[in-house]
Design an enzyme around this catalytic site. Sequence first.
Site, short mmCIF file in Angstrom:
data_model
loop_
_atom_site.label_atom_id
_atom_site.label_comp_id
_atom_site.label_asym_id
_atom_site.label_seq_id
_atom_site.Cartn_x
_atom_site.Cartn_y
_atom_site.Cartn_z
N TYR A 143 85.11 27.01 49.53
CA TYR A 143 85.97 28.11 49.10
C TYR A 143 86.87 27.70 47.94
O TYR A 143 87.27 28.54 47.14
CB TYR A 143 86.87 28.58 50.25
N LYS A 188 76.73 20.08 59.00
CA LYS A 188 75.34 20.05 58.51
C LYS A 188 75.09 18.65 57.96
O LYS A 188 74.77 18.44 56.79
CB LYS A 188 75.15 21.15 57.45
N ASP A 221 73.00 25.13 62.14
CA ASP A 221 71.88 26.05 62.43
C ASP A 221 71.63 26.12 63.93
O ASP A 221 71.47 27.20 64.51
CB ASP A 221 70.61 25.67 61.64
N ASP A 245 83.74 30.69 58.88
CA ASP A 245 83.71 32.09 58.48
C ASP A 245 82.49 32.78 59.06
O ASP A 245 82.57 33.86 59.66
CB ASP A 245 83.70 32.18 56.94
N ASP A 249 82.20 35.62 62.70
CA ASP A 249 81.63 36.97 62.76
C ASP A 249 80.52 37.02 63.81
O ASP A 249 80.40 37.99 64.56
CB ASP A 249 81.06 37.40 61.39
C1 IPM Z 1 87.74 36.00 56.83
C2 IPM Z 1 87.28 36.79 55.65
C3 IPM Z 1 87.74 36.11 54.36
C4 IPM Z 1 87.13 34.71 54.33
C5 IPM Z 1 87.42 36.89 53.07
C6 IPM Z 1 88.03 38.28 53.10
C7 IPM Z 1 87.87 36.15 51.84
O1 IPM Z 1 85.89 36.96 55.69
O2 IPM Z 1 88.97 35.78 56.96
O3 IPM Z 1 86.92 35.62 57.65
O4 IPM Z 1 85.97 34.56 53.88
O5 IPM Z 1 87.80 33.78 54.73
MG MG Z 2 85.01 36.28 57.47
#
Ligand code: IPM
Ligand code: MG
Length: 354
Positions: A143, A188, A221, A245, A249
Amino acid sequence: MLKAAKIVVLPGDGIGPEVAAAAVRVLKAVTGSSGLQLELAEGWIGGSALDRCGEPLDPKSLDLCREADAIFLGAVGGPQWEHLPGPKRPEAGLLRLRKELGVFANLRPFRSRPSLYARTPYRDEVLAGVDTILVRELTGGIYFGAKGSDGEKAFDECVYTRTEIERITRVAGQLARARGKKLCSIDKANVMETSRLWRKTVTELMASEFPDVAVQHILVDAAAMYLAQKPARFDVILTENMFGDILSDQASTLAGSLGLLPSASLSAEGPGLYEPVHGSAPDIAGTGRANPVGAILSMALLLRHSLKAEVLAQQLEAAVERVLADGPWTAEIAPHAFASTHEVTEAILGALKV
Ligand code: IPM
Ligand code: MG
């Protein structure tokens, strides 16, 4: 518990202002008779900052944040700012805020709940007992490395230092010690040099400072597969910025909705930053359908980590659990009989009084 606390609220974009307003209402209610004085201020980040001052992070708001005890953020981003170059995008404001505040430790707890099992794509036996905290390194890695593109070729550099890995490992080690004494580090290392340094550093630090915690290393993975197949095996997960990240999700599918997940981002000594894991959801912004739970649970983390108000944090979490057990639920969870952001917030406020 602090006696007085300065909290900066950065509502941001899309559903950000809606869930932030809900979370602030609940924070006021839960602190109401506790003797804790709240001083609230508002600031601008993301598209809302771009529209006001041409920058994705308003400099005056950043100053406010530095002086606060804690910062609450709604969400950033939206289609109207999508065409902007990288450094001008709303997300760049969020990344800059994280970096400026030095909030390197991102805690993302997630769990399954029997009342929501049917809202997930998994079988009940896969979901039973999922209660995990994912610790994501937040201010390093790909990042924040050098980036570039000439239109034909583009690159994103991934850099980690031993010091960066050590400090996030300490945070994860302490959490693991206070929970099930089990840490799973995800990398990884079969491909990436940063991951090989990560694995070596985690192994050495855990052996010397947390000999009582069992450490396991899994490739990212395979970890993605286990998260779907046997998620209850994870207690504390430690991983780098990008993997964290992605996996958070994925983890939200175990909870039943991304809208349920809170996060806390902590620094060595400055204010913490609290935000729901979900994004700005421009498709439902303004419709009253946003799930306020991720934002409200982020306020519980704010109470716990920045205001040292553990009892209030637990009261708030218990109220949220009561509502998640019986409803009402928002539309992404209960599409045929759903409640609005306002109704779910009211239900949580009601459950707080019980
Ligand atoms: C998160 C989001 C952020 C990230 C984005 C909005 C930059 O996806 O906080 O998970 O990638 O960190
Ligand atoms: Mg995110």
